[in-house]
Design an enzyme around this catalytic site. Sequence first.
Site, short mmCIF file in Angstrom:
data_model
loop_
_atom_site.label_atom_id
_atom_site.label_comp_id
_atom_site.label_asym_id
_atom_site.label_seq_id
_atom_site.Cartn_x
_atom_site.Cartn_y
_atom_site.Cartn_z
N ASP A 195 -1.31 -40.40 -30.16
CA ASP A 195 -1.31 -40.34 -31.62
C ASP A 195 -2.65 -39.75 -32.05
OD1 ASP A 195 -0.04 -41.55 -34.31
OD2 ASP A 195 -2.20 -41.87 -34.32
N ASP A 211 2.65 -36.75 -35.89
CA ASP A 211 1.53 -36.42 -35.00
C ASP A 211 1.58 -37.28 -33.74
OD1 ASP A 211 0.96 -38.75 -36.39
OD2 ASP A 211 -1.19 -38.44 -36.35
#
Length: 313
Positions: free
Chosen positions: A191, A236
């Site tokens: 992440d 993301d």
Amino acid sequence: MMVTFQELEMYKNFDELAEDVIDLAKEILPDQLFYLSSISEAQQIILKHSVNNTTIPMAEGLVLDMDNSLCNRLDFQNKQPVVYEDVKDGHGLGAFEEKLEAVNVRSYLGLPISFVNGDRFGTLCAVNDKTSQFDARSITLLQRVVRIFSYYLELERFAYRDSLTDLYNRHYLSRFFEAHSKTGGAVFYLDLDGFKKVNDQYGHETGDVVLKEVASKLEQFIEGDADAVAARLGGDEFLICFAKPASAAELGESAARLLASLSQWEADYPLSASIGIAQYPAGGNQDLKELLRQADQALYGAKKSGKNCYSFY
């Protein structure tokens, strides 16, 4: 990004379509030995070929060095074929002519096959141990066959690739893990740290560019490792699946190298990454959903530890 042979194995009806391409090509030029290949920067692999009535050695699965293949001369950018009706007829092939003579190739017609985005897939080629005549109409018909096959490849690619980054998606990841669930291995759940700030400060278009750059870094990180795939899970969040056993020390070293890469940006973005690592044993009956839950929990630990670091489940 090049198509992998693991990906081809998941394509629906690929073998049947490949055989149809070869059969159609033979209808157009029945005297030729046709083969369909997939290529990378370094290698070419023969996927399918027609009945071989020549003295040219040919086998499905045959791996060729691109430096020793005439297919290396194809113009993929402009989708132009390469034609040698007689390789000995003053084409300036030099020492390459001896390599062709060693495998009895006297004539060659090569047509490039690309995806819609321009990425190279491979070639459709006709070779013979005798001189040949390739008329313009036949070449045009073969180019149409190649174009139709390219559309099929694009549809299959769309099913397994993320549309923004061209990384694999969850669908492909699920199929890949199903095929390698008993090998033992690990996943890196990534992440990005600070991605929201990048979007807020530079705009979402820049954010999309960053995601593409992350994808490129992940591809470079696993380059040459046939047992690893990188995927975008959404937003993301990314994942790397390693389908082979490794020690915690080895995984930690790899994670540290990846974090270093994801914290270096030419545009000086306030960006880094956190990684959650989960391992699975060889010979087990590991469930991907549970493995991702474990990796996500480890990722949460990395975030709590200050970000820009990795944590094991």
